[in-house]
Design a protein around this motif. Structure first.
Motif, PDB file in Angstrom:
ATOM      1  N   ILE A  94       8.171   0.400  -7.665  1.00 20.33           N
ATOM      2  CA  ILE A  94       7.811   0.969  -8.971  1.00 20.33           C
ATOM      3  C   ILE A  94       6.400   0.556  -9.359  1.00 20.33           C
ATOM      4  CG2 ILE A  94       8.333   0.868 -11.452  1.00 20.33           C
ATOM      5  CD1 ILE A  94      11.329   0.660 -10.571  1.00 20.33           C
ATOM      6  N   VAL A  95       6.084  -0.714  -9.174  1.00 19.38           N
ATOM      7  CA  VAL A  95       4.762  -1.221  -9.538  1.00 19.38           C
ATOM      8  C   VAL A  95       3.674  -0.552  -8.692  1.00 19.38           C
ATOM      9  CG1 VAL A  95       3.280  -3.275  -9.557  1.00 19.38           C
ATOM     10  CG2 VAL A  95       5.604  -3.403 -10.457  1.00 19.38           C
ATOM     11  N   GLU A  96       3.959  -0.306  -7.411  1.00 18.58           N
ATOM     12  CA  GLU A  96       2.977   0.341  -6.532  1.00 18.58           C
ATOM     13  C   GLU A  96       2.607   1.743  -7.010  1.00 18.58           C
ATOM     14  OE1 GLU A  96       4.529   0.199  -2.563  1.00 18.58           O
ATOM     15  OE2 GLU A  96       4.254  -1.968  -2.417  1.00 18.58           O
ATOM     16  N   LYS A  97       3.520   2.404  -7.721  1.00 19.06           N
ATOM     17  CA  LYS A  97       3.255   3.754  -8.214  1.00 19.06           C
ATOM     18  C   LYS A  97       2.408   3.749  -9.488  1.00 19.06           C
ATOM     19  CE  LYS A  97       7.467   5.667  -6.258  1.00 19.06           C
ATOM     20  NZ  LYS A  97       8.771   6.253  -6.533  1.00 19.06           N
ATOM     21  N   MET A  98       2.272   2.579 -10.118  1.00 21.88           N
ATOM     22  CA  MET A  98       1.508   2.480 -11.356  1.00 21.88           C
ATOM     23  C   MET A  98       0.019   2.381 -11.038  1.00 21.88           C
ATOM     24  SD  MET A  98       4.022  -0.310 -13.164  1.00 21.88           S
ATOM     25  CE  MET A  98       3.482  -0.164 -14.852  1.00 21.88           C
ATOM     26  N   PHE A  99      -0.819   2.850 -11.959  1.00 22.29           N
ATOM     27  CA  PHE A  99      -2.258   2.789 -11.760  1.00 22.29           C
ATOM     28  C   PHE A  99      -2.812   1.468 -12.260  1.00 22.29           C
ATOM     29  CE2 PHE A  99      -1.378   7.351 -12.172  1.00 22.29           C
ATOM     30  CZ  PHE A  99      -1.922   7.793 -10.979  1.00 22.29           C
ATOM     31  N   ASP A 100      -3.724   0.884 -11.520  1.00 15.20           N
ATOM     32  CA  ASP A 100      -4.484  -0.297 -11.934  1.00 15.20           C
ATOM     33  C   ASP A 100      -3.607  -1.493 -12.301  1.00 15.20           C
ATOM     34  OD1 ASP A 100      -6.804   1.252 -11.652  1.00 15.20           O
ATOM     35  OD2 ASP A 100      -6.616   1.995 -13.699  1.00 15.20           O
ATOM     36  N   VAL A 101      -2.455  -1.610 -11.669  1.00 19.39           N
ATOM     37  CA  VAL A 101      -1.564  -2.735 -11.954  1.00 19.39           C
ATOM     38  C   VAL A 101      -0.958  -3.218 -10.642  1.00 19.39           C
ATOM     39  CG1 VAL A 101       0.580  -3.424 -13.112  1.00 19.39           C
ATOM     40  CG2 VAL A 101      -0.986  -1.870 -14.248  1.00 19.39           C
ATOM     41  N   GLU A 102      -0.760  -4.528 -10.541  1.00 19.23           N
ATOM     42  CA  GLU A 102      -0.042  -5.099  -9.414  1.00 19.23           C
ATOM     43  C   GLU A 102       0.758  -6.285  -9.923  1.00 19.23           C
ATOM     44  OE1 GLU A 102      -3.432  -8.115  -7.621  1.00 19.23           O
ATOM     45  OE2 GLU A 102      -3.188  -6.152  -6.701  1.00 19.23           O
ATOM     46  N   LEU A 103       1.681  -6.756  -9.120  1.00 19.48           N
ATOM     47  CA  LEU A 103       2.443  -7.932  -9.519  1.00 19.48           C
ATOM     48  C   LEU A 103       1.511  -9.129  -9.583  1.00 19.48           C
ATOM     49  CD1 LEU A 103       5.699  -7.587  -7.400  1.00 19.48           C
ATOM     50  CD2 LEU A 103       5.489  -7.335  -9.862  1.00 19.48           C
ATOM     51  N   ALA A 104       1.707  -9.978 -10.565  1.00 18.86           N
ATOM     52  CA  ALA A 104       0.901 -11.192 -10.669  1.00 18.86           C
ATOM     53  C   ALA A 104       1.117 -12.039  -9.424  1.00 18.86           C
ATOM     54  CB  ALA A 104       1.291 -11.971 -11.922  1.00 18.86           C
ATOM     55  N   ALA A 105       0.080 -12.741  -9.029  1.00 21.60           N
ATOM     56  CA  ALA A 105       0.131 -13.532  -7.801  1.00 21.60           C
ATOM     57  C   ALA A 105       1.236 -14.586  -7.839  1.00 21.60           C
ATOM     58  CB  ALA A 105      -1.224 -14.195  -7.560  1.00 21.60           C
ATOM     59  N   ASP A 106       1.564 -15.068  -9.037  1.00 21.47           N
ATOM     60  CA  ASP A 106       2.588 -16.111  -9.142  1.00 21.47           C
ATOM     61  C   ASP A 106       3.987 -15.539  -9.395  1.00 21.47           C
ATOM     62  OD1 ASP A 106       2.114 -15.240 -11.714  1.00 21.47           O
ATOM     63  OD2 ASP A 106       2.277 -17.231 -12.604  1.00 21.47           O
ATOM     64  N   PHE A 107       4.154 -14.235  -9.272  1.00 17.63           N
ATOM     65  CA  PHE A 107       5.466 -13.622  -9.459  1.00 17.63           C
ATOM     66  C   PHE A 107       5.898 -12.984  -8.151  1.00 17.63           C
ATOM     67  CE2 PHE A 107       8.647 -10.526 -10.611  1.00 17.63           C
ATOM     68  CZ  PHE A 107       9.409 -11.222 -11.530  1.00 17.63           C
ATOM     69  N   GLY A 108       6.821 -13.641  -7.478  1.00 17.46           N
ATOM     70  CA  GLY A 108       7.298 -13.138  -6.189  1.00 17.46           C
ATOM     71  C   GLY A 108       8.805 -13.026  -6.154  1.00 17.46           C
ATOM     72  N   GLU A 109       9.317 -12.900  -4.954  1.00 16.48           N
ATOM     73  CA  GLU A 109      10.752 -12.679  -4.790  1.00 16.48           C
ATOM     74  C   GLU A 109      11.571 -13.862  -5.305  1.00 16.48           C
ATOM     75  OE1 GLU A 109      13.858 -10.850  -1.539  1.00 16.48           O
ATOM     76  OE2 GLU A 109      11.832 -11.348  -0.900  1.00 16.48           O
ATOM     77  N   GLU A 110      11.079 -15.088  -5.137  1.00 16.88           N
ATOM     78  CA  GLU A 110      11.824 -16.259  -5.629  1.00 16.88           C
ATOM     79  C   GLU A 110      11.969 -16.218  -7.151  1.00 16.88           C
ATOM     80  OE1 GLU A 110      10.346 -20.011  -4.205  1.00 16.88           O
ATOM     81  OE2 GLU A 110      10.305 -19.293  -2.136  1.00 16.88           O
ATOM     82  N   GLU A 111      10.892 -15.877  -7.843  1.00 18.25           N
ATOM     83  CA  GLU A 111      10.948 -15.773  -9.307  1.00 18.25           C
ATOM     84  C   GLU A 111      11.889 -14.646  -9.732  1.00 18.25           C
ATOM     85  OE1 GLU A 111       7.624 -18.096  -8.116  1.00 18.25           O
ATOM     86  OE2 GLU A 111       8.077 -16.035  -7.568  1.00 18.25           O
ATOM     87  N   TRP A 112      11.848 -13.548  -8.975  1.00 22.89           N
ATOM     88  CA  TRP A 112      12.727 -12.409  -9.259  1.00 22.89           C
ATOM     89  C   TRP A 112      14.196 -12.823  -9.157  1.00 22.89           C
ATOM     90  CZ3 TRP A 112      12.412  -7.510 -11.022  1.00 22.89           C
ATOM     91  CH2 TRP A 112      13.498  -6.668 -10.798  1.00 22.89           C
ATOM     92  N   ILE A 113      14.547 -13.499  -8.084  1.00 21.24           N
ATOM     93  CA  ILE A 113      15.931 -13.924  -7.867  1.00 21.24           C
ATOM     94  C   ILE A 113      16.354 -14.903  -8.956  1.00 21.24           C
ATOM     95  CG2 ILE A 113      17.455 -15.236  -6.316  1.00 21.24           C
ATOM     96  CD1 ILE A 113      15.878 -13.903  -3.985  1.00 21.24           C
ATOM     97  N   GLU A 114      15.465 -15.822  -9.323  1.00 19.86           N
ATOM     98  CA  GLU A 114      15.760 -16.780 -10.385  1.00 19.86           C
ATOM     99  C   GLU A 114      16.004 -16.052 -11.710  1.00 19.86           C
ATOM    100  OE1 GLU A 114      13.190 -20.073 -12.743  1.00 19.86           O
ATOM    101  OE2 GLU A 114      13.112 -20.180 -10.563  1.00 19.86           O
ATOM    102  N   MET A 115      15.148 -15.089 -12.028  1.00 22.61           N
ATOM    103  CA  MET A 115      15.289 -14.315 -13.260  1.00 22.61           C
ATOM    104  C   MET A 115      16.603 -13.520 -13.252  1.00 22.61           C
ATOM    105  SD  MET A 115      13.013 -11.105 -14.609  1.00 22.61           S
ATOM    106  CE  MET A 115      13.696 -10.061 -13.341  1.00 22.61           C
ATOM    107  N   ALA A 116      16.930 -12.926 -12.104  1.00 19.49           N
ATOM    108  CA  ALA A 116      18.135 -12.100 -11.996  1.00 19.49           C
ATOM    109  C   ALA A 116      19.404 -12.922 -12.146  1.00 19.49           C
ATOM    110  CB  ALA A 116      18.147 -11.365 -10.661  1.00 19.49           C
TER     111      ALA A 116
END
Length: 133
Positions: A94-116
């Motif tokens: 989803i983020v790749e389809k957005m213009f001029d935006v990317e995931l923050a460097a400190d937000f990765g799969e580990e943070e995603w799993i923790e949040m979920a």
């Protein structure tokens, strides 16, 4: 023996009714009548089901949950049924389809799993503007 569907009839005798429900939901019951008769004990039996769209085989859904609660399990074409923790790739796409935006460097799969894993996950991801950063 009458072959008419009867909700009071044990599932052992309702192969055709269950198979018809599978067809309506684009799911293939992977047991034939003979296997059904040998393996079905009650409504908690978990027959193997194959998604007709993506061919994923699910063996974790009981007859009762499939038939009465419309549960199927996780497969590629039903992403809402895949646990949130396992859907980081969806977020990235989803983020790749957005213009001029990317995931923050400190937000990765580990943070995603923790949040979920939180009791009521807030699905906010940290983004970085590529235009002004």
């Amino acid at each position: 023996m009458c072959l008419c569907p009867n909700p009071r009839e044990p599932w052992l005798y309702r192969y055709y009714e269950f198979n018809e429900e599978c067809d309506k939901r684009n799911v293939e019951l992977m047991w034939d009548l003979d296997q059904w008769n040998k393996k079905v004990k009650d409504q908690s039996t978990r027959p193997p089901l194959r998604c007709s769209v993506c061919s994923t085989v699910v063996t974790s859904v009981s007859i009762n949950n499939f038939y009465n609660h419309a549960e199927f399990g996780a497969c590629v074409c039903r992403p809402s049924e895949i646990p949130l923790a396992d859907r980081f790739a969806d977020c990235q796409a989803i983020v790749e389809k957005m213009f001029d935006v990317e995931l923050a460097a400190d937000f990765g799969e580990e943070e995603w799993i923790e949040m979920a894993g939180l009791p009521h996950p807030k699905q906010y991801v940290r983004l970085r503007c590529t235009e002004h950063d």
